[in-house]
Design an enzyme around this catalytic site. Structure first.
Site, PDB file in Angstrom:
ATOM      1  N   ASP A 265       0.829  -1.200   0.000  1.00 55.51           N
ATOM      2  CA  ASP A 265       0.000   0.000   0.000  1.00 55.51           C
ATOM      3  C   ASP A 265       0.866   1.253   0.000  1.00 55.51           C
ATOM      4  OD1 ASP A 265      -2.288  -1.517   0.071  1.00 55.51           O
ATOM      5  OD2 ASP A 265      -2.659  -1.237   2.213  1.00 55.51           O
ATOM      6  N   LEU A 266       0.272   2.348  -0.441  1.00 55.81           N
ATOM      7  CA  LEU A 266       0.957   3.638  -0.507  1.00 55.81           C
ATOM      8  C   LEU A 266       1.693   3.968   0.789  1.00 55.81           C
ATOM      9  CD1 LEU A 266       1.376   6.492  -1.887  1.00 55.81           C
ATOM     10  CD2 LEU A 266      -0.759   7.151  -0.750  1.00 55.81           C
TER      11      LEU A 266
END
Length: 224
Positions: A68-69
Site C-alpha cells: 500500500d501507498l
C-alpha cells in the site's frame, strides 16, 4: 446497473528514495518508502511509483506483489519474464512467507492470536474494503505482541498474514478494535492523526530462489 467508480485521489509527492537491498540478474529486493505508490495510477498525476522509478534503471523490472501507498518495507522485483512467472506462482500458492511490524491504537490484551475474518470490497466506499462473513473472501492473520507502549497508548505487533487480501492488515486491526496508527481509511480521526505516517512496515520476506530453488530469507529493519 453498474455504478462507475471515479478515483480522484492524487498521491502526495514522495521525496524519499528507494533503497536497493539486494541485486542479481534475476531479481531485486528493495526497501519501499512510505508514501510511494507501488504501481503508477491511471491518473497522470500519479505517475511516480516504485515501478516507474525502477524501469528507468532496470527496463525489464516488473512487480510480483505490491505494498500500500503508506506501507514501507521489503518488496521483491522480477527482472525477467520467467522469474516473474516463477515468483508470481509462489505468491499464488502462498509459499511466500511475509511478516510486518505495526503499531496499533490501545493495548491489545492477548499476547498472540489469529484474526480470521473474511474481507470483501465495499462498493459504496471506494477504495475501502470491509469485513463480510457472508460474501467476503477468506482472510487470516496471525499476530504477536512485541511491546505495549504508554505514550500514546499503543501496541507494537508483528503480523503474519496467511492470505493476501487488499488492506487485510488494516482491516483486521480495525476489526479487533485496535486500528493502525496513521491509517486514513480504517480508524478514527484521532488514530489517523496519532502518527505522521501509516505505522505498517514489511519486515521479512521468505521465498524460493526462482532459479536455484534455495530458500531465501530477506529482512528490512523497521524504521519506527
Amino acid at each position: 446497473m453498474t455504478a462507475t467508480i471515479i478515483d480522484n485521489f492524487v498521491a502526495p509527492e514522495c521525496f524519499q528514495k528507494i533503497h536497493i537491498l539486494f541485486k542479481s540478474t534475476d531479481f531485486l529486493l528493495i526497501n519501499k518508502p512510505s508514501g510511494l505508490l507501488s504501481l503508477s495510477g491511471k491518473n497522470p498525476l500519479n505517475k511516480d511509483s516504485v515501478h516507474f522509478r525502477l524501469v528507468q534503471v532496470f527496463p525489464t523490472a516488473s512487480l510480483v506483489h505490491r505494498l500500500d501507498l503508506g506501507t514501507s518495507g521489503i518488496m521483491l522485483i522480477a527482472l525477467n519474464k520467467p522469474v516473474n512467472a516463477n515468483l508470481a506462482k509462489q505468491f499464488q500458492l502462498r509459499s511466500v512467507f511475509k511478516t510486518y511490524v505495526s503499531v496499533l491504537a490501545g493495548h491489545v490484551v492477548d499476547d498472540s492470536g489469529q484474526i480470521n475474518m473474511p474481507i470483501a470490497k465495499d462498493p459504496l466506499l471506494f477504495p475501502r474494503s470491509k469485513t463480510c462473513g457472508e460474501h467476503g473472501k477468506q482472510a487470516q492473520t496471525n499476530y504477536q505482541v512485541l511491546e505495549r507502549l504508554q505514550s500514546p497508548l499503543s501496541t507494537r505487533v508483528r503480523y503474519e498474514p496467511l492470505t493476501g487480501r487488499t488492506h487485510q492488515l488494516r482491516i483486521h486491526s480495525q476489526h479487533i478494535g485496535h486500528p493502525i496508527l496513521g491509517c486514513d481509511l480504517y480508524g478514527t480521526q484521532q488514530t489517523h492523526k496519532a502518527a505522521n505516517r501509516l505505522m505498517l512496515h514489511a519486515e521479512k520476506l521468505q521465498f524460493d530462489h526462482p532459479v536455484t530453488g534455495k530458500r531465501i530469507m530477506a529482512e528490512c529493519a523497521c524504521p519506527f
